[in-house]
Design a protein around this motif. Structure first.
Motif, PDB file in Angstrom:
ATOM      1  N   GLY A  20       0.812  -1.208   0.000  1.00 56.24           N
ATOM      2  CA  GLY A  20       0.000   0.000   0.000  1.00 56.24           C
ATOM      3  C   GLY A  20       0.847   1.259   0.000  1.00 56.24           C
ATOM      4  O   GLY A  20       0.401   2.319   0.463  1.00 56.24           O
ATOM      5  N   ALA A  21       2.083   1.142  -0.500  1.00 55.55           N
ATOM      6  CA  ALA A  21       3.006   2.288  -0.502  1.00 55.55           C
ATOM      7  C   ALA A  21       2.698   3.203  -1.672  1.00 55.55           C
ATOM      8  O   ALA A  21       2.472   2.746  -2.796  1.00 55.55           O
ATOM      9  N   GLU A  22       2.698   4.492  -1.412  1.00 54.12           N
ATOM     10  CA  GLU A  22       2.425   5.476  -2.454  1.00 54.12           C
ATOM     11  C   GLU A  22       3.671   5.695  -3.310  1.00 54.12           C
ATOM     12  O   GLU A  22       4.787   5.745  -2.795  1.00 54.12           O
ATOM     13  N   TYR A  23       3.470   5.783  -4.620  1.00 56.83           N
ATOM     14  CA  TYR A  23       4.591   6.063  -5.511  1.00 56.83           C
ATOM     15  C   TYR A  23       4.844   7.564  -5.539  1.00 56.83           C
ATOM     16  O   TYR A  23       3.951   8.353  -5.849  1.00 56.83           O
ATOM     17  N   ILE A  24       6.056   7.979  -5.171  1.00 56.66           N
ATOM     18  CA  ILE A  24       6.426   9.386  -5.163  1.00 56.66           C
ATOM     19  C   ILE A  24       7.565   9.604  -6.150  1.00 56.66           C
ATOM     20  O   ILE A  24       8.651   9.023  -5.988  1.00 56.66           O
ATOM     21  N   PRO A  25       7.357  10.391  -7.190  1.00 54.26           N
ATOM     22  CA  PRO A  25       8.417  10.638  -8.176  1.00 54.26           C
ATOM     23  C   PRO A  25       9.639  11.265  -7.519  1.00 54.26           C
ATOM     24  O   PRO A  25       9.520  12.073  -6.598  1.00 54.26           O
ATOM     25  N   LEU A  26      10.808  10.858  -7.981  1.00 51.03           N
ATOM     26  CA  LEU A  26      12.063  11.398  -7.457  1.00 51.03           C
ATOM     27  C   LEU A  26      12.290  12.796  -8.015  1.00 51.03           C
ATOM     28  O   LEU A  26      12.318  13.007  -9.215  1.00 51.03           O
ATOM     29  N   THR A  27      12.435  13.759  -7.118  1.00 50.03           N
ATOM     30  CA  THR A  27      12.686  15.140  -7.531  1.00 50.03           C
ATOM     31  C   THR A  27      13.831  15.709  -6.714  1.00 50.03           C
ATOM     32  O   THR A  27      14.206  15.167  -5.671  1.00 50.03           O
ATOM     33  N   SER A  28      14.368  16.804  -7.166  1.00 52.08           N
ATOM     34  CA  SER A  28      15.456  17.465  -6.450  1.00 52.08           C
ATOM     35  C   SER A  28      15.154  18.954  -6.338  1.00 52.08           C
ATOM     36  O   SER A  28      14.791  19.599  -7.323  1.00 52.08           O
ATOM     37  N   ASN A  29      15.278  19.494  -5.129  1.00 59.22           N
ATOM     38  CA  ASN A  29      15.065  20.923  -4.914  1.00 59.22           C
ATOM     39  C   ASN A  29      16.380  21.683  -4.819  1.00 59.22           C
ATOM     40  O   ASN A  29      16.393  22.843  -4.439  1.00 59.22           O
ATOM     41  N   PHE A  30      17.473  20.998  -5.129  1.00 59.12           N
ATOM     42  CA  PHE A  30      18.772  21.647  -4.978  1.00 59.12           C
ATOM     43  C   PHE A  30      18.945  22.770  -5.986  1.00 59.12           C
ATOM     44  O   PHE A  30      18.714  22.587  -7.180  1.00 59.12           O
ATOM     45  N   ASN A  31      19.286  23.925  -5.514  1.00 55.76           N
ATOM     46  CA  ASN A  31      19.452  25.098  -6.380  1.00 55.76           C
ATOM     47  C   ASN A  31      20.836  25.688  -6.136  1.00 55.76           C
ATOM     48  O   ASN A  31      21.057  26.359  -5.132  1.00 55.76           O
ATOM     49  N   PHE A  32      21.755  25.431  -7.019  1.00 54.92           N
ATOM     50  CA  PHE A  32      23.116  25.911  -6.852  1.00 54.92           C
ATOM     51  C   PHE A  32      23.236  27.354  -7.314  1.00 54.92           C
ATOM     52  O   PHE A  32      22.871  27.692  -8.440  1.00 54.92           O
ATOM     53  N   ILE A  33      23.682  28.206  -6.420  1.00 53.60           N
ATOM     54  CA  ILE A  33      23.891  29.615  -6.755  1.00 53.60           C
ATOM     55  C   ILE A  33      25.388  29.860  -6.805  1.00 53.60           C
ATOM     56  O   ILE A  33      26.044  29.961  -5.766  1.00 53.60           O
ATOM     57  N   GLY A  34      25.939  29.896  -7.971  1.00 57.60           N
ATOM     58  CA  GLY A  34      27.377  30.034  -8.106  1.00 57.60           C
ATOM     59  C   GLY A  34      27.804  31.477  -8.307  1.00 57.60           C
ATOM     60  O   GLY A  34      26.986  32.368  -8.476  1.00 57.60           O
ATOM     61  N   LEU A  35      29.099  31.685  -8.270  1.00 59.56           N
ATOM     62  CA  LEU A  35      29.672  32.997  -8.540  1.00 59.56           C
ATOM     63  C   LEU A  35      30.460  32.914  -9.826  1.00 59.56           C
ATOM     64  O   LEU A  35      31.199  31.957 -10.059  1.00 59.56           O
ATOM     65  N   ASP A  36      30.317  33.945 -10.672  1.00 63.94           N
ATOM     66  CA  ASP A  36      31.066  33.899 -11.921  1.00 63.94           C
ATOM     67  C   ASP A  36      32.542  34.203 -11.646  1.00 63.94           C
ATOM     68  O   ASP A  36      32.924  34.644 -10.559  1.00 63.94           O
ATOM     69  N   GLU A  37      33.353  33.961 -12.642  1.00 63.22           N
ATOM     70  CA  GLU A  37      34.811  34.052 -12.478  1.00 63.22           C
ATOM     71  C   GLU A  37      35.257  35.460 -12.083  1.00 63.22           C
ATOM     72  O   GLU A  37      36.175  35.633 -11.269  1.00 63.22           O
ATOM     73  N   GLU A  38      34.612  36.479 -12.620  1.00 67.81           N
ATOM     74  CA  GLU A  38      34.990  37.861 -12.327  1.00 67.81           C
ATOM     75  C   GLU A  38      34.739  38.199 -10.858  1.00 67.81           C
ATOM     76  O   GLU A  38      35.556  38.851 -10.203  1.00 67.81           O
ATOM     77  N   ILE A  39      33.605  37.734 -10.337  1.00 68.37           N
ATOM     78  CA  ILE A  39      33.279  37.964  -8.928  1.00 68.37           C
ATOM     79  C   ILE A  39      34.295  37.259  -8.029  1.00 68.37           C
ATOM     80  O   ILE A  39      34.752  37.809  -7.020  1.00 68.37           O
ATOM     81  N   GLU A  40      34.644  36.041  -8.399  1.00 64.25           N
ATOM     82  CA  GLU A  40      35.633  35.279  -7.627  1.00 64.25           C
ATOM     83  C   GLU A  40      36.955  36.038  -7.556  1.00 64.25           C
ATOM     84  O   GLU A  40      37.585  36.122  -6.493  1.00 64.25           O
ATOM     85  N   LYS A  41      37.379  36.611  -8.674  1.00 63.10           N
ATOM     86  CA  LYS A  41      38.644  37.354  -8.715  1.00 63.10           C
ATOM     87  C   LYS A  41      38.575  38.601  -7.831  1.00 63.10           C
ATOM     88  O   LYS A  41      39.538  38.934  -7.146  1.00 63.10           O
ATOM     89  N   LEU A  42      37.442  39.293  -7.863  1.00 63.94           N
ATOM     90  CA  LEU A  42      37.292  40.494  -7.043  1.00 63.94           C
ATOM     91  C   LEU A  42      37.319  40.152  -5.549  1.00 63.94           C
ATOM     92  O   LEU A  42      37.909  40.877  -4.747  1.00 63.94           O
ATOM     93  N   LEU A  43      36.693  39.044  -5.177  1.00 58.74           N
ATOM     94  CA  LEU A  43      36.705  38.626  -3.776  1.00 58.74           C
ATOM     95  C   LEU A  43      38.123  38.352  -3.294  1.00 58.74           C
ATOM     96  O   LEU A  43      38.461  38.599  -2.138  1.00 58.74           O
TER      97      LEU A  43
END
Length: 283
Positions: A20-43
């Motif tokens: 009687g187990a419910e089927y739950i589709p596999l999903t991902s809520n992961f949201n990667f917020i990266g920094l671009d190369e120019e920002i990395e250099k400034l930091l």
């Protein structure tokens, strides 16, 4: 070898229906917020002017910008005269009382974040409300920040000289070894909970010596005195975290008492040598 499609695998589907187990589709809520190369250099160089609303703070109270752990300071340094000048601004490594007060009163400062290791900061020298020159200078770490994260055991009960010694020993290179800049690991998983490495602090030798001396070189479990045999006296981390060197988390133990906590030490040559020494001391 190709894996089967478990959604259409009949034996598994039949078992799911029986349970009687419910089927739950596999999903991902992961949201990667990266920094671009120019920002990395400034930091890593000039730093970035920032709005305080863009910052977040981890459970360890360190300052974070998107997926990076950063430091924060005020760019403008007001000079009133050659003989009298405002003390240089401090840089911040945590969400300390000083920052909380500054943010609460909405002081109009030019806040900057950076992540460079060398302790140099780009500042504007202000005279008569004008920028006279821009230069890189060394700034001191904020004392309240050290207290907030208990850096190397820094707390209010220490003497003035002890606090100053910890402050003098502080370096950003060690800070970022202890609190890594990246909050996202190599496979894209947020590491806020485990970012603080379980490693001994850079001045562990000093802390260990001071802690053992503070109890007169005596095991706090069995009471054996080992001033003449200091190499058989350890400093144990009660919570198991080597990075937590608060005095309340440290306990001085002889090798034998320490081995009763850590099973891997029980057959060590060091323990055997200590037991031989112990017999000779009490013959």
């Amino acid at each position: 070898m190709k894996l089967i499609d478990f959604k259409t695998f009949e034996p598994l589907e039949r078992l799911r229906q029986i349970m009687g187990a419910e089927y739950i589709p596999l999903t991902s809520n992961f949201n990667f917020i990266g920094l671009d190369e120019e920002i990395e250099k400034l930091l890593e160089s000039k730093g970035i002017d920032i709005s305080i609303e863009d910052l977040t703070y981890g459970k360890d109270q360190t300052i974070q910008y998107k997926n990076k752990r950063v430091i924060l300071y005020i760019r403008d340094w007001t000079i009133y005269s050659e003989k009298h000048s405002e003390s240089s601004p401090k840089f911040h490594i945590s969400y300390c009382q000083t920052l909380q007060k500054m943010f609460a009163t909405k002081r109009k400062n030019r806040y900057v974040i950076a992540s460079r290791n060398d302790g140099l900061f780009l500042v504007h020298r202000i005279e008569n409300n004008e920028i006279k020159r821009t230069e890189e200078v060394e700034l001191e770490v904020c004392s309240n920040c050290l207290h907030t994260i208990s850096w190397m055991g820094y707390h209010s009960q220490l003497s003035k000289s002890e606090k100053q010694e910890i402050k003098d020993r502080f370096t950003l290179e060690n800070f970022f070894k202890f609190y890594p800049k990246n909050l996202i690991d190599a496979v894209g998983i947020a590491r806020d909970e485990i970012a603080r490495n379980n490693v001994y602090p850079p001045n562990w030798t000093y802390i260990s010596e001071k802690t053992r001396k503070g109890v007169n070189w005596m095991c706090q479990e069995c009471g054996i005195h080992l001033e003449k045999h200091k190499n058989f006296l350890d400093v144990h981390h009660i919570d198991g975290n080597k990075s937590n060197s608060l005095s309340t988390n440290l306990k001085v133990l002889c090798v034998e008492c320490h081995s009763k906590i850590h099973s891997h030490m029980q057959q060590s040559d060091r323990l055997k040598n200590f037991l031989t020494l112990k017999k000779s001391l009490f013959i």
